[in-house]
Design a protein around this motif. Structure first.
Motif, PDB file in Angstrom:
ATOM      1  N   VAL A  11       0.854  -1.186   0.000  1.00 43.99           N
ATOM      2  CA  VAL A  11       0.000   0.000   0.000  1.00 43.99           C
ATOM      3  C   VAL A  11       0.886   1.231   0.000  1.00 43.99           C
ATOM      4  O   VAL A  11       1.645   1.472   0.949  1.00 43.99           O
ATOM      5  CB  VAL A  11      -0.939   0.035   1.227  1.00 43.99           C
ATOM      6  N   PHE A  25      -8.914   2.413   4.444  1.00 41.20           N
ATOM      7  CA  PHE A  25      -8.504   1.250   3.666  1.00 41.20           C
ATOM      8  C   PHE A  25      -7.586   0.351   4.500  1.00 41.20           C
ATOM      9  O   PHE A  25      -7.750  -0.881   4.515  1.00 41.20           O
ATOM     10  CB  PHE A  25      -7.803   1.688   2.380  1.00 41.20           C
ATOM     11  N   VAL A  90      -1.580  -1.251  -4.126  1.00 42.40           N
ATOM     12  CA  VAL A  90      -2.559  -0.169  -4.237  1.00 42.40           C
ATOM     13  C   VAL A  90      -1.856   1.124  -3.845  1.00 42.40           C
ATOM     14  O   VAL A  90      -1.154   1.164  -2.833  1.00 42.40           O
ATOM     15  CB  VAL A  90      -3.764  -0.396  -3.298  1.00 42.40           C
ATOM     16  N   LEU A  92      -2.949   4.749  -2.805  1.00 40.52           N
ATOM     17  CA  LEU A  92      -4.167   5.434  -2.401  1.00 40.52           C
ATOM     18  C   LEU A  92      -3.872   6.392  -1.264  1.00 40.52           C
ATOM     19  O   LEU A  92      -3.463   5.926  -0.195  1.00 40.52           O
ATOM     20  CB  LEU A  92      -5.209   4.385  -1.972  1.00 40.52           C
ATOM     21  N   CYS A  94      -3.191   8.516  -4.905  1.00 43.11           N
ATOM     22  CA  CYS A  94      -2.059   8.582  -5.827  1.00 43.11           C
ATOM     23  C   CYS A  94      -1.973   9.986  -6.412  1.00 43.11           C
ATOM     24  O   CYS A  94      -2.877  10.415  -7.128  1.00 43.11           O
ATOM     25  CB  CYS A  94      -2.220   7.545  -6.944  1.00 43.11           C
ATOM     26  N   VAL A 126      -3.246  -1.135  -8.552  1.00 40.70           N
ATOM     27  CA  VAL A 126      -4.418  -0.263  -8.538  1.00 40.70           C
ATOM     28  C   VAL A 126      -3.979   1.131  -8.128  1.00 40.70           C
ATOM     29  O   VAL A 126      -3.393   1.323  -7.055  1.00 40.70           O
ATOM     30  CB  VAL A 126      -5.504  -0.779  -7.561  1.00 40.70           C
ATOM     31  N   VAL A 128      -5.243   5.008  -7.334  1.00 40.77           N
ATOM     32  CA  VAL A 128      -6.424   5.794  -6.966  1.00 40.77           C
ATOM     33  C   VAL A 128      -6.038   7.274  -7.039  1.00 40.77           C
ATOM     34  O   VAL A 128      -5.648   7.880  -6.034  1.00 40.77           O
ATOM     35  CB  VAL A 128      -6.921   5.418  -5.558  1.00 40.77           C
ATOM     36  N   ILE A 177     -11.980  -1.904  -4.307  1.00 37.17           N
ATOM     37  CA  ILE A 177     -10.557  -2.077  -4.600  1.00 37.17           C
ATOM     38  C   ILE A 177     -10.146  -3.526  -4.376  1.00 37.17           C
ATOM     39  O   ILE A 177      -9.473  -4.140  -5.210  1.00 37.17           O
ATOM     40  CB  ILE A 177      -9.694  -1.143  -3.732  1.00 37.17           C
ATOM     41  N   CYS A 180     -11.224  -5.719  -7.133  1.00 42.16           N
ATOM     42  CA  CYS A 180     -10.368  -5.577  -8.320  1.00 42.16           C
ATOM     43  C   CYS A 180      -9.082  -6.390  -8.176  1.00 42.16           C
ATOM     44  O   CYS A 180      -8.482  -6.788  -9.173  1.00 42.16           O
ATOM     45  CB  CYS A 180     -10.024  -4.108  -8.550  1.00 42.16           C
ATOM     46  N   LEU A 181      -8.681  -6.637  -6.940  1.00 43.33           N
ATOM     47  CA  LEU A 181      -7.484  -7.435  -6.677  1.00 43.33           C
ATOM     48  C   LEU A 181      -7.799  -8.921  -6.570  1.00 43.33           C
ATOM     49  O   LEU A 181      -6.912  -9.729  -6.304  1.00 43.33           O
ATOM     50  CB  LEU A 181      -6.819  -6.954  -5.379  1.00 43.33           C
TER      51      LEU A 181
END
Length: 198
Positions: A11, A25, A90, A92, A94, A126, A128, A177, A180-181
């Motif tokens: 992350v 998150f 991810v 997040l 970004c 991913v 964001v 999210i 999506c993973l």
């Protein structure tokens, strides 16, 4: 550990607005027992203080996650290598600076390098992005990353779930999210036209 995740999820947290998004998150990852490695940029620290009144050190301590943090300047870290086993990454929020750096393959810091590793190893990435309006450079960088395999996922919140407050909206987005993973969770509210009255 979540039965669907054998390895840590990376992350990255950058200096774009959205410390609350990142904090919730991380809380969900902990609740779902998903192992993680956390990379926080210098500018993300400034944003956290401005938006929450707390440093990321304090926020991570509140979540009991301080030990999962990695130095964002340490390009010799294990997660900078393609040999490190991870479930994906991810970022997040970004920032557009980080997004542009990844699109150009510059790897100026551990967040950008870890993202570059995801792309070269064909692992889920991913992003964001938190910016509006978007200029043409932003859009072209997003297109370049999408073509390279990244998932571009601006924080568009769902209203069909009839959220009662902002945290509910953020949580639904966080569970999206994870989906999506490839990580399923009972926390995700699925669209149901019957409930919506259709």
């Amino acid at each position: 550990m979540n039965d669907q995740t054998k390895h840590p999820l990376l992350v990255g947290i950058t200096g774009a607005s959205g410390a609350l998004l990142a904090g919730r998150f991380l809380r969900i990852l902990k609740e779902e027992k998903i192992p993680m490695r956390i990379i926080i940029s210098q500018w993300a620290e400034e944003v956290a203080l401005s938006e929450t009144g707390q440093s990321w050190s304090d926020l991570l301590a509140d979540l009991n996650l301080k030990s999962f943090r990695r130095d964002w300047t340490d390009l010799s870290a294990d997660i900078a290598s393609g040999s490190f086993p991870s479930e994906g990454m991810v970022i997040l929020p970004c920032s557009m600076g980080t997004l542009g750096g990844i699109a150009a393959g510059i790897s100026r810091n551990l967040i950008e390098r870890a993202a570059d590793v995801m792309l070269k190893e064909r692992k889920p990435l991913v992003l964001v992005p938190r910016e509006t309006p978007l200029n043409t450079i932003h859009i072209k960088n997003m297109l370049r990353l999408s073509e390279a395999g990244a998932i571009i996922m601006p924080p568009m919140f769902s209203f069909y779930t009839n959220p009662e407050n902002i945290p509910e909206m953020i949580d639904q987005f966080a569970y999206r999210i994870l989906k999506c993973l490839g990580i399923e969770s009972d926390g995700l509210k699925i669209w149901n036209p019957e409930i919506a009255g259709r």
